[in-house]
Design a protein around this motif. Sequence first.
Motif, short mmCIF file in Angstrom:
data_model
loop_
_atom_site.label_atom_id
_atom_site.label_comp_id
_atom_site.label_asym_id
_atom_site.label_seq_id
_atom_site.Cartn_x
_atom_site.Cartn_y
_atom_site.Cartn_z
N ARG A 91 4.46 6.63 1.30
CA ARG A 91 5.28 5.60 2.25
C ARG A 91 4.74 4.09 1.50
O ARG A 91 3.48 4.50 2.19
CB ARG A 91 4.84 6.00 3.82
CG ARG A 91 5.74 7.32 4.40
CD ARG A 91 5.20 7.02 6.38
NE ARG A 91 5.47 5.98 6.85
CZ ARG A 91 4.89 5.79 7.72
NH1 ARG A 91 4.06 6.42 8.38
NH2 ARG A 91 5.95 5.03 8.86
N LYS A 92 6.04 3.74 0.93
CA LYS A 92 4.63 2.20 0.77
C LYS A 92 5.41 1.16 2.31
O LYS A 92 6.03 0.98 2.62
CB LYS A 92 6.08 1.55 -0.42
CG LYS A 92 5.85 3.15 -1.51
CD LYS A 92 6.98 1.80 -2.75
CE LYS A 92 7.76 2.19 -3.90
NZ LYS A 92 7.74 2.11 -4.24
N GLN A 129 0.87 -0.92 0.27
CA GLN A 129 0.01 0.10 0.08
C GLN A 129 0.75 1.27 0.07
O GLN A 129 1.64 0.73 0.47
CB GLN A 129 -1.41 0.16 1.32
CG GLN A 129 -1.70 -1.01 0.94
CD GLN A 129 -3.27 -0.91 2.20
OE1 GLN A 129 -2.59 -0.23 3.03
NE2 GLN A 129 -4.37 -1.08 1.99
N ASN A 130 0.76 2.10 -0.17
CA ASN A 130 1.22 3.34 -0.90
C ASN A 130 0.80 4.52 0.38
O ASN A 130 -1.25 4.89 0.18
CB ASN A 130 0.69 4.19 -1.75
CG ASN A 130 1.75 5.99 -1.95
OD1 ASN A 130 1.66 6.26 -1.53
ND2 ASN A 130 2.46 5.32 -2.64
#
Length: 214
Positions: A136-137, A131-132
């Motif tokens: 942030r990943k 997820q973003n």
Amino acid sequence: MKKILLVACTLFVSAFASAQNAEKAKALLDEVYNKVKSYDNIYVDFKYSLNNAEANVNTETRGDVTLQGDKYLFNYLGAQQLYDGRMVYNIVPENEEVIIDTQSNDENTITPSKMLTFYKEGHTYSWDILQNVQGRKIQFVKLVPIDTNTEIKSILLGIDVETKHIYKLIETGKNGTTTTITVNSFKTDQPLSETLFTFDEEKYKDNGYYIIRN
């Protein structure tokens, strides 16, 4: 014969891919564990939510914990829990009492000192979604308890790909309850008072607290 070979090949490829995903998930969790263990101390401010649609339960609160080795100071729901490496002190200002107990030896209990390392043992792993979150990943790893008697069905652990810090934990219970912990702030190697993990019994007695020893 061709159909049998095709099915066998499909099963083999599926099993191989699953094993690879499990190894990839374990490798990421090992990175997280090693990162956590490299710090002298850790401070985590978090949001805690509990949801069970069937029971019409939906609560949300916040808390924070300071960790140094096995010692911790945990603030939650207006109370405080302190572990000095030997004893647990549950300080409840609302009741003006302190309950002193020995540290639980139950391996299935996730205490504050284990909250960033509990995944190291007792689970099977699988690679989940990416997820973003605000740039942030966050890579999720799914954990399923090996112990079938536990009340936990599964856990999704969201890990910041860049920092290797835990960002989110989503625990699903067999009773349909979902518990979510989201990290608001994660600080490391902060200057700590030498007495932070020391319980001053006389101070609480002087303030009228009732001391209970179990």
